[in-house]
Every structure is written in C-alpha cells, then in structure tokens.
Design an enzyme around this catalytic site. Structure first.
Site, PDB file in Angstrom:
ATOM      1  N   TRP A   1      12.193  27.133   1.814  1.00  0.00           N
ATOM      2  CA  TRP A   1      11.965  28.534   2.205  1.00  0.00           C
ATOM      3  C   TRP A   1      11.525  28.624   3.635  1.00  0.00           C
ATOM      4  O   TRP A   1      11.282  27.634   4.291  1.00  0.00           O
ATOM      5  CB  TRP A   1      10.959  29.182   1.273  1.00  0.00           C
ATOM      6  CG  TRP A   1       9.541  28.673   1.381  1.00  0.00           C
ATOM      7  CD1 TRP A   1       9.122  27.426   1.746  1.00  0.00           C
ATOM      8  CD2 TRP A   1       8.360  29.429   1.132  1.00  0.00           C
ATOM      9  NE1 TRP A   1       7.758  27.339   1.704  1.00  0.00           N
ATOM     10  CE2 TRP A   1       7.250  28.564   1.342  1.00  0.00           C
ATOM     11  CE3 TRP A   1       8.125  30.744   0.733  1.00  0.00           C
ATOM     12  CZ2 TRP A   1       5.927  28.974   1.172  1.00  0.00           C
ATOM     13  CZ3 TRP A   1       6.807  31.132   0.563  1.00  0.00           C
ATOM     14  CH2 TRP A   1       5.729  30.256   0.777  1.00  0.00           C
TER      15      TRP A   1
ATOM     16  N   THR B   1      -1.668   9.602   1.797  1.00  0.00           N
ATOM     17  CA  THR B   1      -1.706   8.144   1.771  1.00  0.00           C
ATOM     18  C   THR B   1      -2.671   7.680   2.857  1.00  0.00           C
ATOM     19  O   THR B   1      -3.268   8.496   3.569  1.00  0.00           O
ATOM     20  CB  THR B   1      -0.316   7.535   2.043  1.00  0.00           C
ATOM     21  OG1 THR B   1       0.049   7.789   3.411  1.00  0.00           O
ATOM     22  CG2 THR B   1       0.741   8.137   1.111  1.00  0.00           C
TER      23      THR B   1
ATOM     24  N   TYR C   1       8.110   9.047  15.647  1.00  0.00           N
ATOM     25  CA  TYR C   1       8.278   8.949  14.197  1.00  0.00           C
ATOM     26  C   TYR C   1       9.495   9.743  13.732  1.00  0.00           C
ATOM     27  O   TYR C   1      10.316   9.243  12.952  1.00  0.00           O
ATOM     28  CB  TYR C   1       7.020   9.465  13.512  1.00  0.00           C
ATOM     29  CG  TYR C   1       7.057   9.383  11.999  1.00  0.00           C
ATOM     30  CD1 TYR C   1       6.812   8.181  11.344  1.00  0.00           C
ATOM     31  CD2 TYR C   1       7.321  10.515  11.228  1.00  0.00           C
ATOM     32  CE1 TYR C   1       6.834   8.108   9.968  1.00  0.00           C
ATOM     33  CE2 TYR C   1       7.344  10.451   9.850  1.00  0.00           C
ATOM     34  CZ  TYR C   1       7.100   9.246   9.222  1.00  0.00           C
ATOM     35  OH  TYR C   1       7.134   9.173   7.851  1.00  0.00           O
TER      36      TYR C   1
ATOM     37  N   LYS D   1      12.857   8.298  11.867  1.00  0.00           N
ATOM     38  CA  LYS D   1      13.286   8.731  10.547  1.00  0.00           C
ATOM     39  C   LYS D   1      14.638   9.450  10.606  1.00  0.00           C
ATOM     40  O   LYS D   1      15.392   9.454   9.625  1.00  0.00           O
ATOM     41  CB  LYS D   1      12.222   9.631   9.919  1.00  0.00           C
ATOM     42  CG  LYS D   1      10.938   8.884   9.563  1.00  0.00           C
ATOM     43  CD  LYS D   1      11.190   7.727   8.613  1.00  0.00           C
ATOM     44  CE  LYS D   1       9.904   7.058   8.167  1.00  0.00           C
ATOM     45  NZ  LYS D   1      10.118   5.967   7.190  1.00  0.00           N
TER      46      LYS D   1
ATOM     47  N   SER E   1       0.834  -1.202   0.000  1.00  0.00           N
ATOM     48  CA  SER E   1       0.000   0.000   0.000  1.00  0.00           C
ATOM     49  C   SER E   1       0.870   1.253   0.000  1.00  0.00           C
ATOM     50  O   SER E   1       2.091   1.185   0.195  1.00  0.00           O
ATOM     51  CB  SER E   1      -0.922   0.015   1.226  1.00  0.00           C
ATOM     52  OG  SER E   1      -0.154   0.050   2.420  1.00  0.00           O
ATOM     53  N   GLY E   2       0.218   2.399  -0.196  1.00  0.00           N
ATOM     54  CA  GLY E   2       0.877   3.691  -0.053  1.00  0.00           C
ATOM     55  C   GLY E   2       2.103   3.883  -0.920  1.00  0.00           C
ATOM     56  O   GLY E   2       2.148   3.509  -2.099  1.00  0.00           O
TER      57      GLY E   2
ATOM     58  N   ASP F   1      11.332  -8.132  13.073  1.00  0.00           N
ATOM     59  CA  ASP F   1      11.730  -9.424  13.629  1.00  0.00           C
ATOM     60  C   ASP F   1      12.858 -10.014  12.791  1.00  0.00           C
ATOM     61  O   ASP F   1      12.672 -10.304  11.605  1.00  0.00           O
ATOM     62  CB  ASP F   1      10.533 -10.367  13.653  1.00  0.00           C
ATOM     63  CG  ASP F   1      10.868 -11.721  14.233  1.00  0.00           C
ATOM     64  OD1 ASP F   1      10.926 -11.841  15.470  1.00  0.00           O
ATOM     65  OD2 ASP F   1      11.094 -12.657  13.438  1.00  0.00           O
TER      66      ASP F   1
END
Length: 248
Positions: free
Chosen positions: A248, A188, A153, A157, A19-20, A64
């Site tokens: 910007w 998404t 998150y 990242k 997905s996504g 895992d």
C-alpha cells in the site's frame, strides 16, 4: 511432519547460519530432518549455534573465493551431495550517501553481493551433477524502495535480486531452482538498536498493515517451503515477507 516437507534425505548449507535470519532458516531445515551445515566468520557464534541446533559448522568468509571453494570441497567430501543452499550471510553499514567510505561500500557489497554469487556458483557446480538443487537467497525490501542511510546495503540487495532471476533462468535446465526471500522490517541483532528508538519504531510499525515487525521464525517457515517439494515449480521468484508493507 508432512511428507512433502520431509527433508531427511537432503543436505543443506546456510551461510550466516549462526545468528539472526540465518539461524532461523537453519533451525527450520533441521526441524524438517535435513542434514544442516552452518557457516560464517565468527567461530564462537557458530560453535554455540551448532550446539543448540545439533548441526555441523564450518568457518567460511563468503567474500573470499578460496574460503568458499574450501567450504564446498569439505562438504562434498563429507556428504557427497548438496541439495539446499541458503545465502543468509550479510551485513550493513548505515551512513549517509555523502559520507560512506569506499572501504565501507566494498565491505557491504563484497559480503552481500559477491558472497552470494560465489556461493551460488560453487554450489551449482555440485548440484548440476544431480540435476537438482534449491538455492534460497535472502534479499531485502531495500531492493524495491529507497531507504535513507542504506545506499551500500540497498545496492547489494538489488544485486541479489537481479542475480536471483538471472541464475534461475540460466540454471533451470540443470534442475536448480533459485528463489529469494525479501524480508521487510525484522528485529534481529542487526536492527536491535533501531528498534530501541521509540520514534523510529512507531513510524515503521505504522507502515506495516499487520502492525508488527517480522520474527525470524517467519523467514524459517518460508525457507522450509522453498526448500521442500511444495515449491518445485517455482524459480526466479522474489517473495516479499514484510507484513504487507509494500502492498500500500
């Protein structure tokens, strides 16, 4: 199809490919002729995606190690080689930093950070024998700026960002290129609810010079570039894909 983007001799694995952004990456690679295997934890999602894409699927929990090792063992036995890995498996738990639980922190970082590393490590052991490989990690603009309610998150990242540069330097002598795509605001299934908030959407779009959110196909197009010979002299690059939001 351009000769330089012809991947008909290549085999690719896309984690989170059901997905996504992962699906978009798999679709782009498949369109260029690559043999594609998508992986993830949701077998029903993988089954539907594989039918749509016309590719193979193998269930895998990237957090895992035993599951990751089994995945790449199966791929090595089936194809004998592996040229491209796209690490797109990821998730987010949106909570204020004062409220996020230890289990939520661990869940996000186990999938996004540890999962990316485990897959990189496993695939590099296969790629080094061919002195060739392309690893494409899906990072985030959250590794460069602060985003409210995204502490776990952003940390995960940030780890992907640093891991990409470290592995690029370490594995260049093995012929393995490691780059990352840093998407900005994309619509998404992970962000659908956010985009339903008119006030939030207006604030976000006002921060993007191109005036629109990214589409999954944008990630697919950049994935194709990084997987092809067009990017053979690139490694350790962190490529913003944000419509100019951070310019910007």
């Amino acid at each position: 199809m351009s000769v330089v983007t012809d991947l008909s001799s290549r085999t690719a694995v896309v984690t989170g490919g059901g997905s996504g952004l992962g699906y978009a990456a798999a679709e782009a690679l498949k369109s260029a002729g690559a043999r594609v295997v998508i992986t993830g934890r949701r077998e029903d999602v993988l089954r539907r995606a594989s039918q749509s894409l016309g590719c193979d699927w193998i269930s895998c929990d990237v957090a895992d190690k035993a599951s990751v090792d089994s995945l790449f063992k199966q791929i090595a036995e089936s194809f004998g080689m592996l040229d491209i890995l796209v690490n797109a498996a990821g998730l987010n738990v949106r909570n204020p930093a004062l409220e996020i639980t230890e289990s939520e922190w661990d869940l996000v970082n186990d999938v996004n950070a540890k999962g990316t590393f485990l897959c990189c490590q496993a695939v590099a052991r296969l790629m080094k024998g061919n002195n060739y490989g392309k690893i494409i990690n899906i990072g985030s603009m959250a590794s460069e700026i602060g985003i409210i309610n995204a502490g776990a998150y952003a940390a995960s990242k940030g780890a992907v960002r640093q891991l990409t540069m470290t592995l690029a330097a370490e594995w260049a002598p093995l012929g393995i290129r490691v780059n990352a795509i840093l998407p900005g605001w994309f619509k998404t299934e992970l962000t659908d609810k956010l985009f339903e908030d008119d006030a939030w959407r207006s604030r976000v779009l006002a921060r993007i010079p191109l005036g629109k959110a990214g589409a999954p196909r944008d990630v697919g197009n950049l994935t194709l570039f990084l997987a092809s010979e067009l990017s053979d002299y690139m490694t350790g690059e962190l490529i913003r894909l944000d419509g100019g939001a951070l310019s910007w």
